[in-house]
Design a protein around this motif. Structure first.
Motif, PDB file in Angstrom:
ATOM      1  N   ASN A 100       4.777  -7.124   2.530  1.00  0.00           N
ATOM      2  CA  ASN A 100       4.245  -6.504   3.755  1.00  0.00           C
ATOM      3  C   ASN A 100       3.047  -5.629   3.386  1.00  0.00           C
ATOM      4  O   ASN A 100       3.107  -4.865   2.416  1.00  0.00           O
ATOM      5  N   ARG A 101       1.968  -5.720   4.167  1.00  0.00           N
ATOM      6  CA  ARG A 101       0.777  -4.901   3.922  1.00  0.00           C
ATOM      7  C   ARG A 101       0.308  -4.271   5.228  1.00  0.00           C
ATOM      8  O   ARG A 101       0.547  -4.817   6.310  1.00  0.00           O
ATOM      9  N   ARG A 102      -0.392  -3.125   5.101  1.00  0.00           N
ATOM     10  CA  ARG A 102      -0.928  -2.420   6.262  1.00  0.00           C
ATOM     11  C   ARG A 102      -2.430  -2.232   6.085  1.00  0.00           C
ATOM     12  O   ARG A 102      -2.905  -1.864   5.008  1.00  0.00           O
ATOM     13  N   PHE A 103      -3.164  -2.496   7.174  1.00  0.00           N
ATOM     14  CA  PHE A 103      -4.608  -2.318   7.203  1.00  0.00           C
ATOM     15  C   PHE A 103      -4.933  -1.457   8.426  1.00  0.00           C
ATOM     16  O   PHE A 103      -4.683  -1.876   9.558  1.00  0.00           O
ATOM     17  N   VAL A 104      -5.477  -0.274   8.170  1.00  0.00           N
ATOM     18  CA  VAL A 104      -5.696   0.702   9.236  1.00  0.00           C
ATOM     19  C   VAL A 104      -7.190   0.866   9.471  1.00  0.00           C
ATOM     20  O   VAL A 104      -7.954   1.184   8.544  1.00  0.00           O
ATOM     21  N   PHE A 105      -7.612   0.663  10.734  1.00  0.00           N
ATOM     22  CA  PHE A 105      -9.013   0.842  11.130  1.00  0.00           C
ATOM     23  C   PHE A 105      -9.237   2.291  11.555  1.00  0.00           C
ATOM     24  O   PHE A 105      -8.490   2.821  12.395  1.00  0.00           O
ATOM     25  N   THR A 106     -10.275   2.919  10.994  1.00  0.00           N
ATOM     26  CA  THR A 106     -10.683   4.255  11.436  1.00  0.00           C
ATOM     27  C   THR A 106     -12.205   4.315  11.451  1.00  0.00           C
ATOM     28  O   THR A 106     -12.896   3.435  10.910  1.00  0.00           O
ATOM     29  N   GLU A 107     -12.724   5.370  12.040  1.00  0.00           N
ATOM     30  CA  GLU A 107     -14.165   5.566  12.149  1.00  0.00           C
ATOM     31  C   GLU A 107     -14.472   7.050  12.057  1.00  0.00           C
ATOM     32  O   GLU A 107     -13.650   7.890  12.439  1.00  0.00           O
ATOM     33  N   LYS A 108     -15.634   7.409  11.543  1.00  0.00           N
ATOM     34  CA  LYS A 108     -16.031   8.810  11.421  1.00  0.00           C
ATOM     35  C   LYS A 108     -17.519   8.935  11.672  1.00  0.00           C
ATOM     36  O   LYS A 108     -18.292   8.015  11.405  1.00  0.00           O
TER      37      LYS A 108
END
Length: 505
Positions: free
Chosen positions: A377-385
């Protein structure tokens, strides 16, 4: 991150995060239409009035020219593709310089069959810029995939060669993927279609097979394609005109009670297209990776950047039917939010006279094997700054809190292993997620605590992840080598929202 926090984040916060952020000069910021800079201590500059040329409309829908194979052997497709500047006329009396494959934008359509060998020599005649050809969604070896780590220099030629395996029939496309220039080369015109056909097609041939490629265009008063603004970098570039096969609202004539097979391609940088044929019944028969198991009736469809759909549309009433855009809230930062509701993309004239009787659409189209139990299982988190510095506004788009680095492998997977990927969007707008080298199956969507399964099982290589949503998908990489995964808003990809997965044996 919430929009207000995003737009007012201080540079001190960003500096401690250790990110490499894209920077825009003050002059570029001041040129943003409607932006009030007084809060940042910058004098507001009057916004320049927008200028939009009137494009020709109502011409007959043109078929994309086929790229002819130079091989005499059955099962071998050999051809040449050249990317180079050329001029076209979108508006009367005004010439526009674009980038084109073999002088065409959109480029020529490549049609081949499962089992074929493909050999294409690509020449990059774009002055002063690297380029590649990425065979979007296609099961090609990593060293043939056109990744940014494998650039073709200006003036150079590079051969691409691969085999089309059994079960690979689908609606693919190709576009450039050079590091730092993908967005510009695509919005300047570089995109083409690659149809892989099955040996036996369950969809009746009487329905035809009509390709509709959606691109968008922004022109200055002189006909030149405008460069990206700060708003484009924040949101992804959305043009002033949506084109179908390079035309503005073309026309298609069909007989009464006709059924037509349409292949829809969203080849824009960042435009989300929620589409409807109005009173004409729509049935989804395929997605990015090929046909569904069974037809699925819909009232409308959402096509995120880079997604494809196959539809059968039934024209049961005489008169005019339009393929139109519906309102869709994908999230927007800053000024210039486009109003995409009610755009007429294609006009279909349905005659009073019935054509030949149409055979029914089969109840079963194919078989989609389940991928099975994941081993990882893997997690990919989108964020922006975003924030301010002495040199201007800085922004970045991240996956798992890091920006893209061409010299860093982010994920290592084993060829043949089934994995569950959770793609989590904590950013302030929708992001379409694309993985190179394979097709995946969406397991479920979760938003605001509600978990929903997909409407149907399908092979996908691009999936929209809405703001605040988690999408879970199963995938398996079979071919070793380095691949990309990224947001397919191309400006966001270039500003860091991309990673490298290394597939090992």
């Amino acid at each position: 991150m919430h929009r207000r926090t995003f737009l007012t984040a201080g540079i001190a916060t960003l500096a401690t995060a250790g990110h490499a952020l894209a920077q825009m000069k003050m002059d570029d910021m001041n040129a943003m239409p409607g932006m009030d800079h007084s809060a940042h201590g910058m004098p507001a500059k009057p916004a320049k009035p927008a200028v939009s040329l009137t494009l020709k409309e109502g011409e007959a829908l043109r078929e994309l020219p086929r790229l002819a194979s130079q091989a005499s052997d059955a099962g071998l497709f050999q051809a040449k593709l050249t990317a180079a500047p050329t001029t076209v006329r979108f508006a009367e009396g005004v010439e526009t310089q674009v980038l084109a494959y073999n002088g065409m934008a959109p480029g020529p359509l490549i049609e081949a069959f499962e089992g074929d060998r493909i050999e294409i020599d690509f020449t990059n005649d774009i002055p002063g810029e690297d380029s590649t050809i990425h065979w979007h969604g296609m099961p090609v070896p990593a060293d043939q995939d056109g990744n940014p780590m494998d650039p073709v220099a200006s003036g150079a030629t590079r051969g691409y060669a691969f085999d089309l395996p059994a079960g690979s029939a689908a609606s693919y496309w190709f576009h450039p993927h050079p590091h730092g220039k993908t967005a510009e080369q695509v919005y300047r015109g570089l995109a083409g279609i690659f149809l892989v056909k099955p040996k036996a097609d369950p969809v009746p041939a009487a329905y035809g097979d009509t390709v509709l490629v959606f691109t968008d265009l922004r022109l200055g008063a002189d006909g030149a394609i405008s460069e990206n603004s700060m708003v484009d970098l924040m949101n992804g570039r959305v043009g002033d005109h949506v084109l179908v096969n390079g035309q503005k609202n073309p026309v298609l004539d069909v007989p009464l009670r006709a059924k037509r097979r349409f292949r829809l391609y969203n080849a824009t940088n960042a435009r989300f297209l929620k589409l409807s044929f109005g009173a004409a019944a729509m049935t989804v028969i395929g997605t990015d990776g090929g046909l569904l198991e069974a037809p699925f009736a819909v009232d409308d469809v959402l096509l995120a950047p880079a997604e494809r759909l196959e539809l059968v549309v039934s024209f049961e009433r005489p008169g005019t039917v339009q393929l139109q855009t519906l309102a869709y809230e994908r999230g927007w930062m800053g000024p210039g939010k486009p109003n995409d509701a009610g755009l007429a993309l294609l006009t279909v004239n349905v005659s009073d006279t019935p054509g030949e009787p149409m055979p029914p659409l089969p109840e079963k189209l194919g078989t989609l094997a389940a991928l099975g139990t994941p081993v990882v299982n893997r997690r990919f988190v989108f964020t922006e700054k975003m924030g301010m510095s002495a040199g201007g506004m800085e922004m970045g788009f991240f996956i798992n809190d890091v920006a893209f680095d061409m010299n860093r492998v982010d994920v290592t997977v084993k060829a043949g292993d089934v994995e569950l990927w959770e793609v989590i969007n904590r950013a302030d707008m929708d992001h379409p997620f694309h993985v190179h080298g394979t097709q995946f199956q969406v397991v479920e969507h979760e938003r605001d605590g509600k978990v929903t399964p997909p409407a149907y099982r399908a092979w996908k290589d691009t999936i929209n992840v809405a703001r605040g949503e988690t999408v879970r998908l199963l995938l398996k990489q079979d071919l070793p080598g380095q691949r990309m995964y990224h947001c397919h808003i191309l400006e966001h990809e270039q500003l860091g929202m991309m990673g490298i997965v290394d597939v090992t044996v």
